[in-house]
Design a protein around this motif. Structure first.
Motif, PDB file in Angstrom:
ATOM      1  N   ALA A 262       0.714  -1.187   0.121  1.00  0.00           N
ATOM      2  CA  ALA A 262       0.114  -0.087  -0.034  1.00  0.00           C
ATOM      3  C   ALA A 262       0.759   1.359   0.124  1.00  0.00           C
ATOM      4  O   ALA A 262       0.485   2.413  -0.066  1.00  0.00           O
ATOM      5  N   GLY A 263       2.298   0.959   0.244  1.00  0.00           N
ATOM      6  CA  GLY A 263       3.083   2.244   0.068  1.00  0.00           C
ATOM      7  C   GLY A 263       3.126   3.362   1.123  1.00  0.00           C
ATOM      8  O   GLY A 263       3.361   4.319   1.242  1.00  0.00           O
ATOM      9  N   LEU A 264       2.328   2.510   2.337  1.00  0.00           N
ATOM     10  CA  LEU A 264       2.307   3.544   3.678  1.00  0.00           C
ATOM     11  C   LEU A 264       3.593   3.538   4.549  1.00  0.00           C
ATOM     12  O   LEU A 264       3.961   2.539   4.630  1.00  0.00           O
ATOM     13  N   GLN A 265       4.312   4.577   4.782  1.00  0.00           N
ATOM     14  CA  GLN A 265       5.211   4.503   5.800  1.00  0.00           C
ATOM     15  C   GLN A 265       4.883   5.255   7.127  1.00  0.00           C
ATOM     16  O   GLN A 265       4.306   6.222   7.209  1.00  0.00           O
ATOM     17  N   VAL A 266       5.246   4.467   8.196  1.00  0.00           N
ATOM     18  CA  VAL A 266       4.754   5.078   9.669  1.00  0.00           C
ATOM     19  C   VAL A 266       6.064   5.157  10.165  1.00  0.00           C
ATOM     20  O   VAL A 266       7.135   5.036   9.698  1.00  0.00           O
ATOM     21  N   ARG A 267       6.058   6.286  11.336  1.00  0.00           N
ATOM     22  CA  ARG A 267       7.230   6.663  11.893  1.00  0.00           C
ATOM     23  C   ARG A 267       7.583   5.872  12.877  1.00  0.00           C
ATOM     24  O   ARG A 267       7.187   4.599  12.865  1.00  0.00           O
ATOM     25  N   GLY A 268       8.911   5.999  13.399  1.00  0.00           N
ATOM     26  CA  GLY A 268       9.254   4.967  14.340  1.00  0.00           C
ATOM     27  C   GLY A 268      10.417   4.144  13.715  1.00  0.00           C
ATOM     28  O   GLY A 268      10.855   4.345  12.609  1.00  0.00           O
ATOM     29  N   ARG A 269      10.903   3.124  14.633  1.00  0.00           N
ATOM     30  CA  ARG A 269      12.048   2.413  14.422  1.00  0.00           C
ATOM     31  C   ARG A 269      11.878   1.007  13.771  1.00  0.00           C
ATOM     32  O   ARG A 269      11.061   0.471  14.476  1.00  0.00           O
ATOM     33  N   LYS A 270      12.025   0.809  12.471  1.00  0.00           N
ATOM     34  CA  LYS A 270      11.614  -0.618  11.778  1.00  0.00           C
ATOM     35  C   LYS A 270      12.196  -1.787  12.650  1.00  0.00           C
ATOM     36  O   LYS A 270      13.407  -1.612  12.841  1.00  0.00           O
ATOM     37  N   SER A 271      11.681  -2.809  12.997  1.00  0.00           N
ATOM     38  CA  SER A 271      12.053  -3.933  13.777  1.00  0.00           C
ATOM     39  C   SER A 271      12.398  -4.792  12.548  1.00  0.00           C
ATOM     40  O   SER A 271      13.293  -5.216  12.122  1.00  0.00           O
ATOM     41  N   THR A 272      11.198  -5.493  12.250  1.00  0.00           N
ATOM     42  CA  THR A 272      11.074  -6.476  10.870  1.00  0.00           C
ATOM     43  C   THR A 272      10.088  -5.815  10.182  1.00  0.00           C
ATOM     44  O   THR A 272       9.354  -4.988  10.260  1.00  0.00           O
ATOM     45  N   PRO A 273       9.903  -6.546   8.664  1.00  0.00           N
ATOM     46  CA  PRO A 273       8.626  -6.005   7.765  1.00  0.00           C
ATOM     47  C   PRO A 273       7.528  -5.894   8.429  1.00  0.00           C
ATOM     48  O   PRO A 273       6.874  -7.024   9.201  1.00  0.00           O
ATOM     49  N   GLY A 274       6.693  -4.759   8.516  1.00  0.00           N
ATOM     50  CA  GLY A 274       5.545  -4.546   8.969  1.00  0.00           C
ATOM     51  C   GLY A 274       5.452  -4.548  10.544  1.00  0.00           C
ATOM     52  O   GLY A 274       4.334  -4.507  11.264  1.00  0.00           O
ATOM     53  N   ARG A 275       6.583  -4.251  11.334  1.00  0.00           N
ATOM     54  CA  ARG A 275       6.449  -4.155  12.700  1.00  0.00           C
ATOM     55  C   ARG A 275       7.599  -3.024  13.100  1.00  0.00           C
ATOM     56  O   ARG A 275       8.705  -3.117  12.834  1.00  0.00           O
ATOM     57  N   TYR A 276       6.940  -2.204  13.655  1.00  0.00           N
ATOM     58  CA  TYR A 276       7.773  -0.698  14.094  1.00  0.00           C
ATOM     59  C   TYR A 276       7.745  -0.459  15.713  1.00  0.00           C
ATOM     60  O   TYR A 276       6.482  -0.844  16.130  1.00  0.00           O
ATOM     61  N   PHE A 277       8.821  -0.313  16.020  1.00  0.00           N
ATOM     62  CA  PHE A 277       8.861   0.146  17.771  1.00  0.00           C
ATOM     63  C   PHE A 277       8.871   1.833  17.610  1.00  0.00           C
ATOM     64  O   PHE A 277       9.164   2.378  16.767  1.00  0.00           O
ATOM     65  N   GLN A 278       8.399   2.441  18.682  1.00  0.00           N
ATOM     66  CA  GLN A 278       8.641   3.729  18.930  1.00  0.00           C
ATOM     67  C   GLN A 278       7.853   4.747  17.863  1.00  0.00           C
ATOM     68  O   GLN A 278       8.552   5.751  17.370  1.00  0.00           O
ATOM     69  N   VAL A 279       6.689   4.520  17.571  1.00  0.00           N
ATOM     70  CA  VAL A 279       5.824   5.318  16.588  1.00  0.00           C
ATOM     71  C   VAL A 279       5.620   6.429  17.285  1.00  0.00           C
ATOM     72  O   VAL A 279       5.288   7.550  16.484  1.00  0.00           O
ATOM     73  N   ALA A 280       5.504   6.687  18.506  1.00  0.00           N
ATOM     74  CA  ALA A 280       5.258   7.702  19.267  1.00  0.00           C
ATOM     75  C   ALA A 280       5.683   7.587  20.732  1.00  0.00           C
ATOM     76  O   ALA A 280       6.198   6.786  20.895  1.00  0.00           O
ATOM     77  N   ASN A 281       5.350   8.646  21.555  1.00  0.00           N
ATOM     78  CA  ASN A 281       5.780   8.574  23.021  1.00  0.00           C
ATOM     79  C   ASN A 281       4.804   7.724  23.628  1.00  0.00           C
ATOM     80  O   ASN A 281       3.490   7.670  23.168  1.00  0.00           O
ATOM     81  N   PRO A 282       5.022   6.982  24.847  1.00  0.00           N
ATOM     82  CA  PRO A 282       4.102   6.413  25.601  1.00  0.00           C
ATOM     83  C   PRO A 282       3.288   7.125  26.094  1.00  0.00           C
ATOM     84  O   PRO A 282       3.454   8.573  26.275  1.00  0.00           O
ATOM     85  N   GLY A 283       2.015   6.838  26.275  1.00  0.00           N
ATOM     86  CA  GLY A 283       0.893   7.777  26.800  1.00  0.00           C
ATOM     87  C   GLY A 283      -0.427   7.097  27.086  1.00  0.00           C
ATOM     88  O   GLY A 283      -0.438   5.849  27.394  1.00  0.00           O
ATOM     89  N   THR A 284      -1.324   7.824  27.229  1.00  0.00           N
ATOM     90  CA  THR A 284      -2.755   7.220  27.655  1.00  0.00           C
ATOM     91  C   THR A 284      -3.513   7.371  26.513  1.00  0.00           C
ATOM     92  O   THR A 284      -4.996   7.222  26.469  1.00  0.00           O
TER      93      THR A 284
END
Ligand code: SF4
Length: 526
Positions: A295-317
């Motif tokens: 689909a060509g969508l890029q999310v923010r954060g750190r890529k771990s493995t394909p389609g799995r991303y860490f730290q896309v934002a800060n922790p919160g509620t």
């Protein structure tokens, strides 16, 4: 019989009076005549007639020191008499006229039983019973614990605070945030450093907090650099004033994988927003295996493995335990060589509580749109697969110390017998996990214990019930106080073997649902 004699049965039969090796001996010989000294803990309260001691657990009743709470007894099949308060009387039969048989499935818990302080005193109840033809004994005592803590599991993805952050109660530091587990945040509360290692106020607030949580009451906390929190065992946590409802179905990656096949054909892309691992369906292995079009969508954060991303934002509620309220804020871009106008995008959180549906316009900008019913049904199913959020409170106590002398004259033999699985350790009749390694460190779910199982003394320390059940022959072998073993019928009729600071009444209760019967645990009869 003199006041310092008691009945000895040697656990096997005949009752004979023997001298009492333990005698209450006031430390202050100039104590006023109308007072009596309690030595059930090191505080040694001098209690005037009609008054209670500092812990509210003992009183001077007409010149006699008594334990105020009734001893709680679990009856395996409770039909009649449950909840009634029945006095112990020295008549040889139960006060309610009912002569309970030694074979009746009754378990004497340590709740309300009194202690072994000053340590060498045999446990107040050492009860023999016949279970499936095997002579058993249960040593029953309240323990005074300064080495103790609560391990608390909070089912939430919301940000409670950084690992190692201080947890405060009434402004005092009473514990810290520890690891995050799958869908839960763990707290460590209490512990000896807060109970006795800080200021007097810190110690008092800590044991009051532990008492309340152990007794299944609600306690409010603040976490340094994090949230405010209300915790109550068996209830949903309240984070920053909002009651948590759902425990996530899984991390973002797991949620993508679980529901991938159901999404196929209904959506072009799914982003499951999660503070831990945010999942992007078409890039994820699940989408790849289902042959979904990228689909060509890029999310923010750190890529771990394909389609799995860490730290896309800060922790919160916000969404998925992040601090975001607008899910598009984690979308970096759409690749114009891959994405296409009209593309259908679902963004959803790990509990399904947050969701949004978008269609890409001709500029590849997501535009909110009404979510199709079929997609809404999958979002609802994510929610349906979430378990209710709860707070779980486990009491951890070190019973490797002095209370062992109330069980045996050679305490290390009790420790070894427990490690050899010859002894079933329970707390208020609830199964206790005994940690491997040295000592007797027990851990028990307070929800499986009777209500009001815990007390405090101002040393400060926590008072908690503990029972050791084993074969009578094993008790003899580990140097147990055989002269204090009494059959259940005698215990029910006359109460504790000593009468200074002893409970005066007993009450039958039902065990918590699911608790194994303490007298019939596997290793005991195997
Ligand atoms: S605090 Fe309670 S247990 Fe300790 S001496 Fe006073 S009355 Fe007895």
């Amino acid at each position: 019989m003199t006041e310092h004699e008691h009945t000895k049965t040697d656990g096997l039969g005949d009752a004979v009076p023997v001298a009492d090796p333990w005698q209450a001996r006031p430390r202050n010989e100039r104590m006023a005549a109308h007072k009596i000294e309690c030595n059930a803990c090191p505080v040694l309260c001098q209690i005037s007639e009609g008054k209670v001691g500092a812990c509210d657990r003992y009183a001077n009743q007409a010149g006699v020191l008594v334990r105020l709470d009734p001893v709680l007894l679990v009856r395996r099949t409770v039909e009649q008499g449950q909840g009634e308060l029945v006095p112990f009387v020295e008549s040889g039969v139960a006060a309610d006229g009912e002569l309970e048989s030694a074979d009746e499935p009754i378990f004497v818990t340590a709740v309300g039983s009194s202690t072994t302080y000053p340590d060498y005193k045999p446990a107040p109840f050492i009860v023999s019973s016949l279970v499936a033809g095997v002579d058993m004994v249960t040593v029953v005592t309240e323990g005074i614990f300064s080495y103790c803590s609560l391990k608390v599991k909070i089912d939430t993805d919301r940000w409670l605070g950084p690992e190692q952050a201080n947890v405060r109660c009434k402004g005092e530091v009473v514990g810290h945030v520890t690891t995050a587990e799958y869908g839960s945040q763990m707290l460590s509360l209490g512990g000896v450093h807060h109970i006795t290692g800080g200021s007097k106020k810190e110690g008092r607030v800590t044991v009051d907090m532990m008492l309340a949580l152990g007794n299944k009451q609600a306690v409010d906390f603040t976490i340094d650099g994090g949230a405010t929190l209300r915790v109550q065992a068996g209830r949903a946590p309240v984070v920053d004033g909002v009651e948590e409802r759902r425990m996530r179905v899984g991390c973002g990656s797991a949620t993508v994988g679980i529901f991938a096949e159901q999404f196929k054909g209904l959506v072009d892309e799914v982003v499951v927003v999660d503070d831990h691992i945010t999942g992007v369906l078409t890039e994820h292995q699940a989408g790849h295996c289902l042959d979904m079009r990228p689909a060509g969508l890029q999310v923010r954060g750190r890529k771990s493995t394909p389609g799995r991303y860490f730290q896309v934002a800060n922790p919160g509620t916000g969404w998925g335990g992040t601090d975001i309220s607008d899910p598009l804020s984690i979308v970096e871009s759409f690749d114009p060589a891959v994405a296409w106008p009209g593309q259908r995008l679902l963004m959803v959180s790990t509990t399904g509580e947050h969701s949004a549906w978008y269609l890409l316009d001709e500029h590849l900008v997501p535009q909110p749109a009404p979510m199709p019913d079929e997609v809404q049904q999958i979002v609802d199913r994510i929610g349906e697969n979430c378990e209710p959020s709860l707070c779980t409170v486990l009491f951890v106590g070190g019973a490797g110390g002095s209370l062992r002398a109330g069980v045996t004259e050679n305490p290390v033999l009790l420790t070894r017998a427990i490690k050899a699985a010859l002894v079933n350790v329970t707390c208020g009749g609830a199964p206790a996990y005994v940690w491997p390694g040295g000592g007797i460190t027990v851990m028990v779910d307070v929800m499986r214990m009777p209500d009001q199982s815990f007390g405090t003394v101002p040393t400060p320390a926590i008072v908690a019930p503990i029972e050791f059940t084993m074969k009578l022959s094993d008790y003899h072998a580990l140097g147990g106080h055989m002269g204090y073993v009494r059959p259940l019928s005698q215990v029910l009729a006359t109460g504790a073997w000593h009468h200074d600071g002893a409970p005066t009444a007993r009450r039958f209760i039902a065990g918590a649902p699911g608790n194994p019967w303490p007298l019939a645990s596997g290793p005991l009869l195997g």
